[in-house]
Design a protein around this motif. Sequence first.
Motif, PDB file in Angstrom:
ATOM      1  N   PRO A  62       4.168   9.661  -3.105  1.00 27.14           N
ATOM      2  CA  PRO A  62       2.796   9.954  -3.505  1.00 27.14           C
ATOM      3  C   PRO A  62       2.448  11.427  -3.278  1.00 27.14           C
ATOM      4  O   PRO A  62       2.774  11.993  -2.235  1.00 27.14           O
ATOM      5  N   PRO A  63       1.823  12.066  -4.264  1.00 25.86           N
ATOM      6  CA  PRO A  63       1.408  13.451  -4.062  1.00 25.86           C
ATOM      7  C   PRO A  63       0.294  13.536  -3.026  1.00 25.86           C
ATOM      8  O   PRO A  63      -0.366  12.533  -2.727  1.00 25.86           O
ATOM      9  N   ALA A  68       5.375  15.380  -9.755  1.00 29.36           N
ATOM     10  CA  ALA A  68       5.488  14.482  -8.606  1.00 29.36           C
ATOM     11  C   ALA A  68       6.965  14.216  -8.321  1.00 29.36           C
ATOM     12  O   ALA A  68       7.802  14.226  -9.227  1.00 29.36           O
ATOM     13  N   LYS A  69       7.276  13.945  -7.081  1.00 32.55           N
ATOM     14  CA  LYS A  69       8.667  13.662  -6.706  1.00 32.55           C
ATOM     15  C   LYS A  69       8.986  12.202  -7.037  1.00 32.55           C
ATOM     16  O   LYS A  69       8.581  11.284  -6.316  1.00 32.55           O
ATOM     17  N   VAL A  70       9.662  12.000  -8.142  1.00 30.59           N
ATOM     18  CA  VAL A  70      10.082  10.659  -8.542  1.00 30.59           C
ATOM     19  C   VAL A  70      11.499  10.446  -8.028  1.00 30.59           C
ATOM     20  O   VAL A  70      12.423  11.191  -8.382  1.00 30.59           O
ATOM     21  N   VAL A  71      11.678   9.441  -7.189  1.00 30.69           N
ATOM     22  CA  VAL A  71      12.944   9.214  -6.504  1.00 30.69           C
ATOM     23  C   VAL A  71      13.979   8.629  -7.458  1.00 30.69           C
ATOM     24  O   VAL A  71      15.134   9.060  -7.486  1.00 30.69           O
ATOM     25  N   GLU A  72      13.576   7.627  -8.237  1.00 38.12           N
ATOM     26  CA  GLU A  72      14.489   7.012  -9.189  1.00 38.12           C
ATOM     27  C   GLU A  72      13.687   6.203 -10.199  1.00 38.12           C
ATOM     28  O   GLU A  72      12.583   5.724  -9.911  1.00 38.12           O
ATOM     29  N   VAL A  73      14.244   6.069 -11.394  1.00 40.99           N
ATOM     30  CA  VAL A  73      13.621   5.303 -12.467  1.00 40.99           C
ATOM     31  C   VAL A  73      14.599   4.214 -12.892  1.00 40.99           C
ATOM     32  O   VAL A  73      15.817   4.435 -12.945  1.00 40.99           O
ATOM     33  N   LYS A  99       0.842  -1.192   0.000  1.00 41.28           N
ATOM     34  CA  LYS A  99       0.000   0.000   0.000  1.00 41.28           C
ATOM     35  C   LYS A  99       0.879   1.246   0.000  1.00 41.28           C
ATOM     36  O   LYS A  99       1.801   1.354   0.808  1.00 41.28           O
ATOM     37  N   PRO A 100       0.613   2.198  -0.897  1.00 39.75           N
ATOM     38  CA  PRO A 100       1.435   3.414  -0.917  1.00 39.75           C
ATOM     39  C   PRO A 100       1.392   4.132   0.417  1.00 39.75           C
ATOM     40  O   PRO A 100       0.325   4.304   1.014  1.00 39.75           O
ATOM     41  N   GLY A 101       2.553   4.520   0.895  1.00 33.44           N
ATOM     42  CA  GLY A 101       2.649   5.298   2.115  1.00 33.44           C
ATOM     43  C   GLY A 101       3.563   6.466   1.859  1.00 33.44           C
ATOM     44  O   GLY A 101       3.190   7.425   1.199  1.00 33.44           O
ATOM     45  N   SER A 102       4.786   6.377   2.348  1.00 37.47           N
ATOM     46  CA  SER A 102       5.755   7.437   2.063  1.00 37.47           C
ATOM     47  C   SER A 102       6.363   7.281   0.679  1.00 37.47           C
ATOM     48  O   SER A 102       6.917   8.234   0.127  1.00 37.47           O
TER      49      SER A 102
END
Length: 262
Positions: free
Chosen positions: A101-102, A48-53, A27-30
């Motif tokens: 997640p926004p 959106a804050k994308v951490v890494e791809v 489940k999406p959280g932080s």
Amino acid sequence: MRQPEIITSRSDPAIQRLMDISKPAFKPGSIMFLEDEIPVREAILSGAKVVEVYADENHSPRELMELCASRSVPFRFISASLMSGIFKAGRRPDVVGVAVPPRPARLEQIDVDSGDVLILDGVRIVGNIGAIVRSALALKASGVVLCDSQLATVMDRRLVRASRGFVFSLPVVLADAADVVRWAKPRCRIVRFAADGDVPISELTSIRSPLALVLGSELRGVSSELGAAADLTASIQMRTGVESLNVSVAAGIALFVRSEAR
């Protein structure tokens, strides 16, 4: 552009994180999991804050790599054997990402002056909701409101995938019927869709003011609370003997007809 690094070791922290958050039960959280190139791209473009791809080493998404470089989003390849290990129990995407997640969208963020708003009442099939979000964005709706959807978040992995990531690009709000009625009444006319509507859908083209288009599930229809709040009931004309349309098809027709009016 410098060639990205290829992760080949299972001990890399990114691999363990992907193994944890890519599980269907996560489940999406932080943080949240993104799969496939288009949803990853939409997340980045939305801010959106994308951490890494990450991408499979045998897949080189050149445009996405350039987008990541332009937005300072880290991008790495993962060896094919490691990718198979991460997704051994399910479908294996060529591109995945990790994002923050926004914040959940609110009703107040929907600008009805920019387009009609679509209210889905009791629609619970995630594939239908995702298809409707895509149509809503394409046909210039101002937002989508989900009542009684049984979703805990619009960043649900299934919905992100079904909408091709467009949940990042359009306000999609979870709300209860009472709050929707209080919000919508001062802002727009509420139109309920039903097989026995007061007017055919074609008459909606003459209405210049913003509308809240309410569609219910095929099984249950629109709830009594939203039904009672409707200012007008409209119907989509169909061949005799056909009981109903799939809700995503009906939503697309309604949005297209209304796009001719605004």
